[in-house]
Write an enzyme that holds these catalytic residues in place. Structure first.
Site, PDB file in Angstrom:
ATOM      1  N   ASP A  10       0.855  -1.193   0.000  1.00 53.62           N
ATOM      2  CA  ASP A  10       0.000   0.000   0.000  1.00 53.62           C
ATOM      3  C   ASP A  10       0.892   1.244   0.000  1.00 53.62           C
ATOM      4  O   ASP A  10       2.120   1.160  -0.144  1.00 53.62           O
ATOM      5  CB  ASP A  10      -1.035  -0.053   1.137  1.00 53.62           C
ATOM      6  CG  ASP A  10      -0.435   0.272   2.518  1.00 53.62           C
ATOM      7  OD1 ASP A  10       0.790   0.482   2.629  1.00 53.62           O
ATOM      8  OD2 ASP A  10      -1.225   0.300   3.483  1.00 53.62           O
ATOM      9  N   CYS A  67       2.861  -3.052   4.105  1.00 57.66           N
ATOM     10  CA  CYS A  67       2.034  -1.875   4.383  1.00 57.66           C
ATOM     11  C   CYS A  67       2.783  -1.045   5.427  1.00 57.66           C
ATOM     12  O   CYS A  67       3.976  -1.279   5.646  1.00 57.66           O
ATOM     13  CB  CYS A  67       0.633  -2.277   4.845  1.00 57.66           C
ATOM     14  SG  CYS A  67       0.539  -3.100   6.446  1.00 57.66           S
ATOM     15  N   THR A  69       2.794  -0.875   8.718  1.00 59.72           N
ATOM     16  CA  THR A  69       3.357  -1.685   9.800  1.00 59.72           C
ATOM     17  C   THR A  69       3.645  -3.119   9.381  1.00 59.72           C
ATOM     18  O   THR A  69       4.353  -3.840  10.091  1.00 59.72           O
ATOM     19  CB  THR A  69       2.374  -1.744  10.980  1.00 59.72           C
ATOM     20  OG1 THR A  69       1.145  -2.323  10.509  1.00 59.72           O
ATOM     21  CG2 THR A  69       2.108  -0.358  11.554  1.00 59.72           C
ATOM     22  N   ILE A  71       1.354  -5.175   9.602  1.00 62.09           N
ATOM     23  CA  ILE A  71       0.398  -5.929  10.420  1.00 62.09           C
ATOM     24  C   ILE A  71      -0.891  -6.202   9.639  1.00 62.09           C
ATOM     25  O   ILE A  71      -1.312  -7.351   9.478  1.00 62.09           O
ATOM     26  CB  ILE A  71       0.092  -5.191  11.739  1.00 62.09           C
ATOM     27  CG1 ILE A  71       1.355  -5.089  12.595  1.00 62.09           C
ATOM     28  CG2 ILE A  71      -1.018  -5.904  12.508  1.00 62.09           C
ATOM     29  CD1 ILE A  71       1.202  -4.189  13.824  1.00 62.09           C
ATOM     30  N   HIS A 100      11.152 -23.323  10.313  1.00 63.77           N
ATOM     31  CA  HIS A 100      10.139 -23.947  11.168  1.00 63.77           C
ATOM     32  C   HIS A 100       8.722 -23.819  10.614  1.00 63.77           C
ATOM     33  O   HIS A 100       7.920 -24.720  10.813  1.00 63.77           O
ATOM     34  CB  HIS A 100      10.177 -23.333  12.571  1.00 63.77           C
ATOM     35  CG  HIS A 100      11.353 -23.784  13.383  1.00 63.77           C
ATOM     36  ND1 HIS A 100      11.453 -23.580  14.743  1.00 63.77           N
ATOM     37  CD2 HIS A 100      12.502 -24.425  13.015  1.00 63.77           C
ATOM     38  CE1 HIS A 100      12.600 -24.089  15.192  1.00 63.77           C
ATOM     39  NE2 HIS A 100      13.268 -24.592  14.156  1.00 63.77           N
ATOM     40  N   HIS A 135       8.401 -30.121  12.483  1.00 62.18           N
ATOM     41  CA  HIS A 135       7.909 -28.825  12.017  1.00 62.18           C
ATOM     42  C   HIS A 135       6.884 -29.005  10.904  1.00 62.18           C
ATOM     43  O   HIS A 135       5.937 -28.222  10.790  1.00 62.18           O
ATOM     44  CB  HIS A 135       9.077 -27.962  11.551  1.00 62.18           C
ATOM     45  CG  HIS A 135      10.102 -27.755  12.617  1.00 62.18           C
ATOM     46  ND1 HIS A 135       9.835 -27.054  13.778  1.00 62.18           N
ATOM     47  CD2 HIS A 135      11.377 -28.213  12.738  1.00 62.18           C
ATOM     48  CE1 HIS A 135      10.900 -27.068  14.564  1.00 62.18           C
ATOM     49  NE2 HIS A 135      11.860 -27.767  13.947  1.00 62.18           N
TER      50      HIS A 135
HETATM   51  C1  RB5 Z   1      -2.399   2.809   6.234  1.00 66.13           C
HETATM   52  O1  RB5 Z   1      -2.530   4.096   6.736  1.00 66.13           O
HETATM   53  C2  RB5 Z   1      -1.957   1.850   7.321  1.00 66.13           C
HETATM   54  O2  RB5 Z   1      -3.013   1.615   8.191  1.00 66.13           O
HETATM   55  C3  RB5 Z   1      -1.456   0.555   6.709  1.00 66.13           C
HETATM   56  O3  RB5 Z   1      -0.381   0.827   5.871  1.00 66.13           O
HETATM   57  C4  RB5 Z   1      -0.966  -0.497   7.679  1.00 66.13           C
HETATM   58  O4  RB5 Z   1      -0.053   0.042   8.574  1.00 66.13           O
HETATM   59  C5  RB5 Z   1      -2.016  -1.275   8.345  1.00 66.13           C
HETATM   60  O5  RB5 Z   1      -1.773  -2.235   9.092  1.00 66.13           O
END
Ligand code: RB5
Length: 147
Positions: A10, A67, A69, A71, A100, A135
């Site tokens: 992103d 992205c 983070t 996450i 693993h 594993h």
């Molecule tokens: C986008 O602003 C941000 O939320 C996305 O890049 C990411 O960090 C989400 O987990």
């Protein structure tokens, strides 16, 4: 397994995608880029879906999603059947993700200050071998959770 990697990102990880792509090309890989190349805001679940769908269409070595983070896009990737996506925090975790967990996707965060370079983390994953044995049994238990 081919020598092509599918990657998507992103707006929070354009530079990360570019850095990883350049490194993969330097290592002799081809890269299918399905991410954005400018700061235009997009939704990371859409980017995860694009990369993971493409992964199963082609003879890809593995995939990468990025992205801000790492996450959100790793959570989204892991919702797709057959995907095991790791979000490694350092070189050790990146190596373990192959040895693993035998993951087929890595996630990185463009806004994260990693303690080690993301290209070194990528190398650790690429240069590792799945250890199999117990594993493999555990990875199969992960996949059985898909139902
Ligand atoms: C986008 O602003 C941000 O939320 C996305 O890049 C990411 O960090 C989400 O987990």
């Amino acid at each position: 397994m081919g020598n092509t990697v599918v990657i998507a990102n992103d707006h929070g990880a354009v530079h990360t995608k570019n850095e990883l792509t350049a490194h993969l090309i330097a290592r002799g890989y081809q890269v299918t880029n399905l991410g954005v190349d400018d700061p235009t805001s997009v939704d990371y679940p859409d980017m995860a879906a694009a990369a993971c769908t493409e992964f199963f269409k082609g003879d890809y070595a593995f995939g990468i999603v990025c992205c801000g983070t790492g996450i959100g896009i790793s959570i989204a990737a892991n919702k797709i059947e057959g995907i095991r996506c790791a979000l490694p925090q350092n070189i050790f975790a990146a190596r373990m993700a192959k040895e693993h967990n035998n993951v087929n996707f890595l996630a990185f965060g463009g806004r994260i200050d990693y303690p080690e370079s993301i290209t070194a983390m990528l190398d650790a994953y690429m240069d590792a071998e799945f250890q199999g044995g117990r594993h493999a049994d555990r990875v199969q238990k992960i996949m059985d959770l898909e139902g």
